[in-house]
Design a protein around this motif. Structure first.
Motif, PDB file in Angstrom:
ATOM      1  N   HIS A  27       0.904  -1.237   0.062  1.00  0.00           N
ATOM      2  CA  HIS A  27       0.085   0.214   0.094  1.00  0.00           C
ATOM      3  C   HIS A  27       0.809   1.514  -0.060  1.00  0.00           C
ATOM      4  O   HIS A  27       1.009   2.045  -0.480  1.00  0.00           O
ATOM      5  CB  HIS A  27      -0.866   0.263   1.251  1.00  0.00           C
ATOM      6  CG  HIS A  27      -1.898  -1.040   1.349  1.00  0.00           C
ATOM      7  ND1 HIS A  27      -2.026  -1.824   2.192  1.00  0.00           N
ATOM      8  CD2 HIS A  27      -2.870  -1.412   0.470  1.00  0.00           C
ATOM      9  CE1 HIS A  27      -3.046  -2.726   2.125  1.00  0.00           C
ATOM     10  NE2 HIS A  27      -3.434  -2.587   1.211  1.00  0.00           N
TER      11      HIS A  27
ATOM     12  N   LEU B 291     -11.771   5.153  -6.490  1.00  0.00           N
ATOM     13  CA  LEU B 291     -11.023   5.927  -6.211  1.00  0.00           C
ATOM     14  C   LEU B 291     -10.207   6.290  -7.246  1.00  0.00           C
ATOM     15  O   LEU B 291      -9.084   7.344  -7.750  1.00  0.00           O
ATOM     16  CB  LEU B 291     -11.571   6.938  -5.135  1.00  0.00           C
ATOM     17  CG  LEU B 291     -11.983   9.346  -5.179  1.00  0.00           C
ATOM     18  CD1 LEU B 291     -13.036   8.991  -6.354  1.00  0.00           C
ATOM     19  CD2 LEU B 291     -12.398   9.014  -4.610  1.00  0.00           C
TER      20      LEU B 291
ATOM     21  N   ALA C 234     -11.223  13.688  -1.147  1.00  0.00           N
ATOM     22  CA  ALA C 234     -11.196  12.656  -1.038  1.00  0.00           C
ATOM     23  C   ALA C 234      -9.926  11.614  -1.517  1.00  0.00           C
ATOM     24  O   ALA C 234     -10.160  10.670  -0.803  1.00  0.00           O
ATOM     25  CB  ALA C 234     -12.106  12.649  -1.734  1.00  0.00           C
ATOM     26  N   LEU C 235      -9.425  12.454  -2.152  1.00  0.00           N
ATOM     27  CA  LEU C 235      -8.593  11.276  -3.133  1.00  0.00           C
ATOM     28  C   LEU C 235      -7.497  11.143  -1.761  1.00  0.00           C
ATOM     29  O   LEU C 235      -6.729  10.136  -2.000  1.00  0.00           O
ATOM     30  CB  LEU C 235      -7.731  11.741  -4.262  1.00  0.00           C
ATOM     31  CG  LEU C 235      -6.759  10.818  -5.478  1.00  0.00           C
ATOM     32  CD1 LEU C 235      -7.263   9.713  -5.828  1.00  0.00           C
ATOM     33  CD2 LEU C 235      -5.705  11.734  -5.858  1.00  0.00           C
TER      34      LEU C 235
ATOM     35  N   HIS D 128      -8.844   8.681   0.921  1.00  0.00           N
ATOM     36  CA  HIS D 128      -8.086   7.894   0.701  1.00  0.00           C
ATOM     37  C   HIS D 128      -6.718   6.335   0.725  1.00  0.00           C
ATOM     38  O   HIS D 128      -6.608   5.780   0.830  1.00  0.00           O
ATOM     39  CB  HIS D 128      -8.970   7.330  -0.833  1.00  0.00           C
ATOM     40  CG  HIS D 128      -9.902   7.446  -1.313  1.00  0.00           C
ATOM     41  ND1 HIS D 128     -10.978   6.005  -1.865  1.00  0.00           N
ATOM     42  CD2 HIS D 128     -11.256   8.028  -0.747  1.00  0.00           C
ATOM     43  CE1 HIS D 128     -12.175   6.643  -1.262  1.00  0.00           C
ATOM     44  NE2 HIS D 128     -12.250   7.526  -0.679  1.00  0.00           N
ATOM     45  N   HIS D 129      -6.439   7.996  -0.020  1.00  0.00           N
ATOM     46  CA  HIS D 129      -4.743   7.841  -0.340  1.00  0.00           C
ATOM     47  C   HIS D 129      -4.146   7.052   1.342  1.00  0.00           C
ATOM     48  O   HIS D 129      -3.407   6.663   1.533  1.00  0.00           O
ATOM     49  CB  HIS D 129      -3.135   8.737  -0.895  1.00  0.00           C
ATOM     50  CG  HIS D 129      -3.639   8.256  -2.317  1.00  0.00           C
ATOM     51  ND1 HIS D 129      -3.278   6.938  -2.754  1.00  0.00           N
ATOM     52  CD2 HIS D 129      -4.056   8.613  -3.306  1.00  0.00           C
ATOM     53  CE1 HIS D 129      -3.535   6.956  -4.332  1.00  0.00           C
ATOM     54  NE2 HIS D 129      -3.570   8.370  -4.469  1.00  0.00           N
ATOM     55  N   ILE D 130      -4.588   8.040   2.561  1.00  0.00           N
ATOM     56  CA  ILE D 130      -4.077   8.064   3.878  1.00  0.00           C
ATOM     57  C   ILE D 130      -4.717   6.671   4.174  1.00  0.00           C
ATOM     58  O   ILE D 130      -3.564   5.740   4.451  1.00  0.00           O
ATOM     59  CB  ILE D 130      -4.463   9.238   4.089  1.00  0.00           C
ATOM     60  CG1 ILE D 130      -3.711  10.090   3.865  1.00  0.00           C
ATOM     61  CG2 ILE D 130      -4.350   8.898   5.737  1.00  0.00           C
ATOM     62  CD1 ILE D 130      -3.624  11.370   4.288  1.00  0.00           C
ATOM     63  N   VAL D 131      -5.723   6.341   3.948  1.00  0.00           N
ATOM     64  CA  VAL D 131      -6.327   5.202   4.612  1.00  0.00           C
ATOM     65  C   VAL D 131      -5.670   4.143   3.915  1.00  0.00           C
ATOM     66  O   VAL D 131      -5.698   3.105   4.749  1.00  0.00           O
ATOM     67  CB  VAL D 131      -7.671   5.522   4.232  1.00  0.00           C
ATOM     68  CG1 VAL D 131      -8.562   4.498   4.587  1.00  0.00           C
ATOM     69  CG2 VAL D 131      -8.767   6.051   5.039  1.00  0.00           C
ATOM     70  N   HIS D 132      -5.608   3.920   2.401  1.00  0.00           N
ATOM     71  CA  HIS D 132      -5.426   3.003   2.129  1.00  0.00           C
ATOM     72  C   HIS D 132      -3.835   2.674   2.438  1.00  0.00           C
ATOM     73  O   HIS D 132      -3.501   1.317   2.224  1.00  0.00           O
ATOM     74  CB  HIS D 132      -5.284   3.045   0.237  1.00  0.00           C
ATOM     75  CG  HIS D 132      -4.820   2.313  -0.017  1.00  0.00           C
ATOM     76  ND1 HIS D 132      -3.189   2.285  -1.138  1.00  0.00           N
ATOM     77  CD2 HIS D 132      -5.213   0.918  -0.613  1.00  0.00           C
ATOM     78  CE1 HIS D 132      -3.308   0.867  -2.111  1.00  0.00           C
ATOM     79  NE2 HIS D 132      -4.499   0.385  -1.282  1.00  0.00           N
ATOM     80  N   CYS D 133      -3.203   3.749   2.773  1.00  0.00           N
ATOM     81  CA  CYS D 133      -1.648   3.720   3.338  1.00  0.00           C
ATOM     82  C   CYS D 133      -1.697   3.247   5.275  1.00  0.00           C
ATOM     83  O   CYS D 133      -0.556   2.024   4.792  1.00  0.00           O
ATOM     84  CB  CYS D 133      -1.200   5.055   3.061  1.00  0.00           C
ATOM     85  SG  CYS D 133       0.458   5.023   1.845  1.00  0.00           S
TER      86      CYS D 133
ATOM     87  N   VAL E  37       0.417  -0.613   8.356  1.00  0.00           N
ATOM     88  CA  VAL E  37       0.984  -0.712   9.254  1.00  0.00           C
ATOM     89  C   VAL E  37      -0.073  -1.682  10.397  1.00  0.00           C
ATOM     90  O   VAL E  37       0.274  -2.017  10.599  1.00  0.00           O
ATOM     91  CB  VAL E  37       0.627   0.781   9.565  1.00  0.00           C
ATOM     92  CG1 VAL E  37       1.552   1.136  11.192  1.00  0.00           C
ATOM     93  CG2 VAL E  37       1.161   1.713   9.085  1.00  0.00           C
TER      94      VAL E  37
ATOM     95  N   TYR F 248       0.594   5.920  12.527  1.00  0.00           N
ATOM     96  CA  TYR F 248       1.682   6.502  11.998  1.00  0.00           C
ATOM     97  C   TYR F 248       1.106   8.272  11.614  1.00  0.00           C
ATOM     98  O   TYR F 248      -0.183   8.437  11.420  1.00  0.00           O
ATOM     99  CB  TYR F 248       2.248   5.945  10.598  1.00  0.00           C
ATOM    100  CG  TYR F 248       1.123   6.448   9.610  1.00  0.00           C
ATOM    101  CD1 TYR F 248       1.756   7.302   8.335  1.00  0.00           C
ATOM    102  CD2 TYR F 248       0.457   5.786   9.056  1.00  0.00           C
ATOM    103  CE1 TYR F 248       1.671   7.532   7.590  1.00  0.00           C
ATOM    104  CE2 TYR F 248      -0.324   5.965   7.475  1.00  0.00           C
ATOM    105  CZ  TYR F 248       0.843   6.829   7.158  1.00  0.00           C
ATOM    106  OH  TYR F 248       0.142   7.343   5.908  1.00  0.00           O
TER     107      TYR F 248
ATOM    108  N   GLU G 279       2.207  14.519   8.048  1.00  0.00           N
ATOM    109  CA  GLU G 279       2.798  15.599   8.313  1.00  0.00           C
ATOM    110  C   GLU G 279       1.789  16.562   8.806  1.00  0.00           C
ATOM    111  O   GLU G 279       1.962  16.974   9.656  1.00  0.00           O
ATOM    112  CB  GLU G 279       2.748  16.144   6.938  1.00  0.00           C
ATOM    113  CG  GLU G 279       4.241  15.775   5.615  1.00  0.00           C
ATOM    114  CD  GLU G 279       4.178  16.571   4.941  1.00  0.00           C
ATOM    115  OE1 GLU G 279       3.960  16.951   4.209  1.00  0.00           O
ATOM    116  OE2 GLU G 279       2.897  15.040   3.647  1.00  0.00           O
TER     117      GLU G 279
END
Lengths: 1285, 143
Positions: A472, A512, B26-27, B30-35, B39, B63, B66
């Motif tokens: 991810h 998305l 939103a994007l 989404h990325h943060i959640v996906h990342c 963890v 985690y 920023e």
């Protein structure tokens, strides 16, 4: 862990942190070198790296050690300065761009995450990172706070061509020309010098050079001067197998022959020189310097006293100097000396010594707040720890400390931060702490977007390589990196990183993110002009249902723009817009079975089959096994479907717009293959087709003209679904295969969809075949055949119940050959009936009226009509070529509701095709029949007359607006005579039933058959009053003839549909009630009234027993009661109207109590006040008519007065007799009366019992096999007659 | 302030993701959640050996990015709850409390017989309840 020196970081450090040699040379030297395509430094560089030098080194300690690896870095004096920031940046950018171009062309996408991970690590990690990192580190060379870039030695090179070489040497090391760093005190200008005379063998003999060497040695010392002869090869054609210069001259053209003039001797000479320079001059020099410096440092700084002193001294200094970069140190300050000592020790591999010195100086710098220097030292400490492989924690701590300190410096320390981070990350990577390394890479990212992009990409690889892989994060950092690349216009890099991220998101539902990635790749490819690839990526996001409307618009618009730019129409196999619902695919074709309308095609096949069952010749429908199938057609074609050339095949497909925005779809058409010669692709053994030759003659070249495909355009609103009917018309014989469908989206992209691999839910006449789908869409096209087209004129869609209407069926034959043997079957004959041809032009409704002058031709006008709704057209009727046939039909809306009508017409062709001999035409109509009049009949017997009935008709107008004009009521058959009890005018003066109005009418009904027996006279047919006019009585209008077609036919149908036999039994009457609707609500016949007929069948008295009787006798008797009691003789006539033998038991009783009981048991039809058998005669003697009203109001007080009845039944109190079916018997009865009065002789009962002749006829009310009947009142007035005497 | 909450299925498929910011990020979220799933995986696969965390559903701070702090929570059915907040000092107790209530809401939502397991949660009641919880989280932390 492996030897730290052999790790990537170790190697890098051993390469990068090495002694620097400053090179000074004359132009002639360069000139000679350039003959080989190389500069002097490039020429020498390959020989500066010694992997196995094996030199004993003794530094501060007394114990010598051997140095294996050694490297010198050569720099021109002009390069010994801090590199220009802009130039360095530009250079890095060039490096990245270059790599981008290279990688972009080579890149191949790993499609799966698993593939991504299965590759070896070295392959995964792009090699150019190393190179880039090195370049990035090099931008920091010759920084003022570090000493390892300080030149250790100076190499002065003069060519033998130069005039007065000795003077040239002196000139070269002129302080004015030296780099500023050496002059301004940052570096020590007193460095070791080495003098080299370069002799080009092409320029002249060697002896001149030797003489010069001798001069040099005299001038500069014996050891420091040397000579090299080179360019020994005269022709410059020497080719070096593995070119040693290639890594040092990156911009070399491949055609260039580097070192062409250098033969093997030259190379060896250079190599020996460099080795000697290192081992005999530089290393000993450095050793010595270390020892000197060490002594110096020990003297001033080591020991307790020195430390105290130092501390005190620095404390005092603290207040005075406070510059942001800390104090300025010159090379000869003690701090710089310590640093130099440390760096020298580091370079010579004495890490212990280096570390102790770094530690020493680190505290000093910290106290001085010389942060940059402090960080630099910390950095070196970290690296030293690493190379010593001692304390990981210390190493990391030092690196982090250095990193943070650099970071604190802000922009000044930015590049140092980067370098420090790189080394730190490398260190972590070496120790398999990849996640931490990734974090470090992430932290390196600064304001320089391009560098950040590279760092992020490196971070992403760290995540990928970590165990277990963190995919991810890998994807996320790739996307981030791509964004950064894009910001720096490194589109190719951006695309590369995004594409690498695709496998991470593939197959997940993070749509998305997925859309974002694909959309941007598409956009960027479009920027590069690679529209084809761009389109493939844009396709991925086209059908993104979850996106917002604006995003969908954006996606679609960009996609269409890109497609436009490609300048061609794209054919996309799996275009997601619009979505095709394959399961909705429906193929409608016509073989023997043809449809008159689309509605007929939608009807279930089973319905048609049951309808057509008995009109299709069974021999063709299902041939037995003895009959050779090949006679009709080859067996393999049996499996495929048959269609006829020139007739369209229809395919229904459902399209759905998944987006919220409207899309336009145009040119939707089927993709078909028509193989003119079926044998070509079949190549099976079945070659017994007779007309093989004919078929091969048609070439398959003009196939396109042999197919007519329909094109449909439509547009879909957001989320809309539409079903589209597409047609294909083959024009020649052969094998037709429907391959798929294609369409144009926004007139830019062609979408294709193949049906082949999808399960096709094909509904062909409702029969689902179990073959493979591909054969389902395969059709055998046969020669064109006549095809009848049928249409029923003026069939209303909506009508009222009872409507009677003539229709015309038109059958037209467009083909060149006639059809014959027509048969028609109608599903619902109650509604539709085939008429006679001569009725075609008959005047309606006059033709329905009774024609007085025409002799009746029997009950049924068309006897040739058989049952089962099947109508055979007359033999001589045929539909000739290009003509049409009209045939009358009668329509009658029998019952209200939604009525489907199915009509199938069978016809045969003559000798046109061997495969098809007949066809059927199917027509389907839907009718909406509204309720109009609700007619009900109630029939009750007249108690006194067994042959007469009272008929009550109730009519309610159930429509909301229509007004019906009542016309007539007719009984069906000739045995009933009907007459009005009261004139209609009195009930219904207007003769019209308005909406909601109800009407009750009473009629007298007489069974003529019965009455004839009594009256003994047979009335002539003309006088039969089976119709009664309800309309205006003075109207001379004729009655409607219910006994002739079509009313009689419809009536029969009505009867049979209600499950009744056509012959009625007695006491069951059928009625036809006819009204007219003057106001023509249907558009056509506004003048002619609409005729409505309502049929009622099998009306019979509500409660009728099969036994009826009539008591007959005198009504009034005068008797002198002084005489013996009066006897009255009565006669009871009992009729058995059933088909069974009846035994009747008549019980008379005198006691009213028993009578009462019996009444309660048997029947309650009579009111209880009738029980008493006697009542006093009213006072008024002269009124002899006693109305029933008077009787009913009578008080039953007589019962209480007397218990003895005033008359008794004389004779037998119980009579039993047996009656034959349909026979009559008479029984004499007698009563004895004692006083005058009015007597009700109803106190008797009839017990009857039926013994059926056979069980089958026990129907209707006759199934009551036994019963008890109460006698009905018979009033007898007995008068005293004595006053008359 | 909570900027985003998410429910992620046991196959790392997003079941519910809702941001509470006005900005169009939103994007990013989404990325943060996906990342943060990485963890979560890491935490799950290398649990701390100490006793009380044996059956712990709360995964703690996943985690810090920023600007955000990401917290995680893992149910017994391996469904992950992710919370992204901009608050820099968040008390653990608050987050635990939030996740407990969120878990209750989630259980109610998936107990709906019309909910298909493994499909996105489309219940409006759930969305309303979540937003209430999110709002109350902001309140309790500010007090």
């Amino acid at each position: 862990m492996a030897d730290p020196a052999s790790t990537p970081l170790g190697k890098m450090l051993l390469e990068e942190i090495t002694p620097v040699v400053m090179v000074l040379c004359t132009p002639y030297v360069e000139e000679s070198c350039l003959k080989n395509g190389l500069s002097l430094i490039q020429l020498l560089s390959p020989f500066c790296d010694f992997t196995n030098i094996d030199v004993p080194v003794r530094t501060a300690s007394d114990q010598p050690y051997r140095l294996r690896k050694f490297k010198l870095r050569l720099f021109y004096s002009s390069d010994i300065r801090q590199p220009n920031l802009e130039v360095a940046k530009e250079r890095l950018k060039k490096v990245i761009t270059h790599v981008g171009e290279k990688n972009f062309l080579e890149s191949s996408d790993p499609s799966q995450v698993n593939n991504l991970l299965s590759r070896p690590e070295s392959e995964m990690l792009p090699s150019w990172f190393q190179f880039f990192n090195k370049e990035l580190v090099r931008t920091l060379s010759f920084s003022d706070h570090e000493a390892f870039d300080h030149p250790v030695a100076c190499l002065l090179v003069v060519s033998s061509k130069d005039d007065e070489p000795v003077n040239r040497f002196v000139d070269l090391f002129n302080t004015n020309k030296l780099p500023s760093l050496l002059n301004d005190g940052a570096m020590d200008p007193k460095i070791m010098k080495h003098y080299l005379l370069l002799h080009d063998n092409q320029d002249g003999p060697f002896n001149k050079a030797t003489k010069l060497l001798a001069d040099m040695r005299n001038a500069f010392g014996q050891n420091d001067c040397q000579i090299i002869c080179f360019n020994s090869s005269q022709d410059g054609k020497i080719h070096h197998q593995d070119n040693p210069w290639a890594p040092f001259k990156s911009d070399a053209l491949p055609t260039e022959n580097l070192g062409g003039f250098l033969n093997l001797d030259d190379l060896n000479e250079i190599k020996d020189f460099m080795q000697e320079l290192s081992s005999k001059h530089i290393i000993p020099y450095m050793e010595q310097k270390i020892r000197v410096l060490n002594q110096q440092v020990s003297a001033t700084r080591k020991g307790f006293r020195n430390q105290i002193k130092n501390l005190w001294w620095r404390k005092g200094k603290e207040d005075t100097i406070d510059t942001p970069n800390g104090p300025v140190y010159t090379f000869n300050s003690i701090e710089s000396q310590i640093r130099i000592l440390g760096d020298y020790a580091f370079m010579l591999g004495d890490y212990e010594l280096a570390l102790s010195n770094y530690r020493l100086i680190s505290t000093d710098y910290k106290l001085d707040k010389a942060w940059k220097r402090y960080a630099g030292v910390q950095e070196m400490m970290g690296l030293t720890y690493f190379l010593l492989d001692q304390s990981r924690k210390d190493a990391e701590y030092c690196m982090e400390n250095a990193f943070n300190t650099y970071l604190k410096l802000g922009s000044a320390g930015r590049r140092n931060t980067t370098r420090c981070g790189l080394w730190w990350a490398e260190m972590l990577k070496t120790r398999d702490q990849l996640k931490e390394a990734a974090t470090v890479y992430f932290r390196i990212c600064g304001e320089d977007t391009l560098h950040s992009a590279v760092m992020l990409e490196q971070a992403s690889f760290c995540y990928l390589l970590s165990k277990p892989p963190m995919l991810h994060k890998y994807g996320f950092h790739l996307v981030l990196s791509g964004d950064h690349y894009k910001k720096c216009d490194q589109i190719k890099h951006a695309i590369r990183t995004y594409r690498s991220a695709i496998p991470v998101y593939k197959g997940t539902t993070w749509s998305l993110i997925k859309d974002h990635v694909h959309f941007h790749i598409g956009q960027w490819y479009a920027l590069l002009g690679m529209y084809d690839v761009a389109v493939t990526h844009m396709l991925e996001v086209l059908a993104s249902t979850h996106q917002s409307k604006t995003t969908q618009e954006l996606f679609l618009r960009d996609f269409l723009q890109i497609v436009q730019k490609t300048g061609k129409t794209f054919e996309v196999l799996k275009l997601q817009l619009p979505v095709i619902n394959i399961s909705s695919l429906k193929v409608i074709f016509e073989d023997q079975r043809t449809n008159a309308s689309a509605a007929a095609a939608r009807v279930k096949e089973s319905l048609w089959r049951s309808l057509e069952e008995d009109i299709i010749p069974s021999s063709t429908a299902r041939s037995n096994w003895l009959e050779l199938q090949s006679k009709i057609m080859p067996r393999k074609y049996k499996e495929s479907n048959i269609c006829v050339a020139g007739e369209a095949l229809k395919v229904d497909i459902e399209f759905k717009n998944p987006l919220q925005i409207p899309i336009s779809v145009s040119s939707v058409s089927l993709m078909c293959e028509l193989c003119a010669n079926p044998e070509e692709d079949a190549n099976s053994s079945n070659n017994e087709v007779q007309n093989n030759e004919d078929r091969t003659s048609t070439s398959s070249g003009d196939i396109n003209s042999c197919l007519i495909l329909s094109e449909v355009d439509f547009s879909l609103e957001g989320g809309e679904t539409t079903v589209v009917q597409l047609t294909v018309t083959p024009r020649i014989e052969g094998i037709l295969k429907i391959v798929g469908v294609k369409w144009k989206l926004s007139s830019a992209v062609v979408g294709l969809c193949n049906f082949e691999f999808n399960p096709v839910n094909r509904v062909v006449r409702g029969r689902r075949k179990q073959h493979s789908p591909s054969s389902d869409l395969k059709f055998l096209v046969i020669k064109s055949l006549p095809r009848l087209q049928g249409f029923i004129h003026s069939l209303p869609e909506k009508t009222y119940a009872g409507d009677l209407w003539p229709l015309v069926l038109e059958l037209s034959n467009q083909s060149k050959s006639p059809v014959k043997n027509l048969k028609m079957k109608i599903s619902n004959p109650r509604f539709l009936y085939a008429g006679n041809q001569k009725e075609l032009n008959a005047d309606f409704p006059a033709c329905l009226k009774k024609k007085m002058n025409v002799e009746k031709s029997g009950r049924h006008a068309n006897v040739n009509k058989t049952l089962q709704n099947l109508y055979h057209f007359p033999e001589d009727i045929s539909v000739q070529e290009e003509t049409s046939l009209s045939w009358p039909l009668w329509f009658h809306a029998a019952v209200p509701g939604n009525i489907p009508l199915y009509i199938t017409i069978y016809y045969e062709m003559e000798g046109v095709s061997s495969i098809m001999k007949y066809r059927t035409l199917r027509m389907h109509y839907n009718l909406q029949v509204l309720p109009s009049l609700d007619v009900s009949f109630q029939l009750s017997t007249r108690p006194s007359r067994s042959q007469e009935f009272l008929l009550r008709m109730d009519v309610v107008n159930k429509t909301s607006s229509e007004c019906f004009q009542v016309h007539q009521l007719s009984s069906v058959g000739q045995q009933w005579e009907i007459s009005l009890l009261q004139p209609v005018d009195s009930i219904l003066p207007s003769q019209s039933l308005f909406a909601g109005q109800s009407l009750s009418c009473f009629f007298m009904l007489k069974d003529r058959r019965r009455s004839s027996t009594s009256e003994d006279s047979i009335p002539s047919l003309s006088h039969i009053q089976s119709d009664v006019r309800l309309g205006p009585q003075d109207n001379s209008e004729a009655f409607f003839d219910v006994s002739s077609s079509p009313l009689a036919d419809f009536h029969d149908c009505e009867r049979s549909s209600r499950g009744m036999s056509s012959q009625g039994c007695e006491y069951k009457v059928d009625f036809v009630f006819i009204t007219q609707l003057l106001k023509g609500n249907s558009d056509s016949s506004s003048n002619t009234p609409l005729v409505f007929s309502h049929h009622a069948c099998d009306c019979s008295p509500s409660s009728m027993s099969p036994i009826s009787w009539l008591v007959d006798g005198p009504r009034t008797i005068q008797h002198n009661f002084s005489a013996p009691p009066c006897e009255v003789n009565l006669k009871m006539t009992i009729t058995n109207s059933s088909d069974a033998i009846a035994s009747v038991h008549i019980n008379t009783f005198d006691s009213p109590s028993s009578n009462n009981q019996l009444i309660n048991d048997a029947t309650t039809s009579q009111p209880p006040e009738h029980q008493s058998g006697w009542s006093e005669i009213p006072i008024v003697n002269d009124t002899k008519i006693i109305t029933t009203e008077a009787l009913t109001t009578r008080v039953p007080k007589s019962l209480s007065l007397e218990s003895v009845p005033q008359f008794i039944w004389s004779g037998t109190s119980s009579t039993k007799l047996v009656l034959q079916p349909r026979s009559t018997a008479e029984i004499p009865l007698q009563i004895c009366v004692f006083t005058p009065g009015i007597y009700d002789l109803s106190n008797y009962i009839l017990n009857w019992n039926l013994t059926p002749v056979n069980d089958g006829e026990n129907q209707g009310e006759a199934n009551k096999s036994s019963g008890v009947c109460q006698g009905y009142p018979y009033y007898l007035s007995v008068l005293e007659s004595n006053f008359k005497d | 302030m909570i900027v985003c909450v998410a429910v992620v299925g046991h196959q790392n498929n997003p079941l519910y993701i809702q941001s509470f910011t006005d900005a169009d990020d939103a994007l990013k979220l989404h990325h943060i959640v996906h990342c943060s799933l990485d963890v979560v995986d890491e935490r799950v696969n290398n649990p701390k050996k100490s006793g009380p965390t044996l059956n712990e559903t709360f995964l703690g701070l996943l985690y810090p990015t920023e600007n955000y702090k990401v917290y995680g929570y893992l149910t017994n059915t391996k469904v992950k709850f992710i919370l992204v907040t901009t608050d820099l000092d968040v008390r653990d107790a608050d987050v635990r409390n939030f996740f407990r209530r969120f878990h209750a809401a989630y259980v109610d939502a998936v107990s709906n017989p019309f909910h298909v397991p493994g499909k996105k949660i489309t219940s409006r009641t759930f969305a309303d309840r979540v937003s209430t919880i999110v709002q109350s989280f902001g309140l309790s932390s500010s007090v």
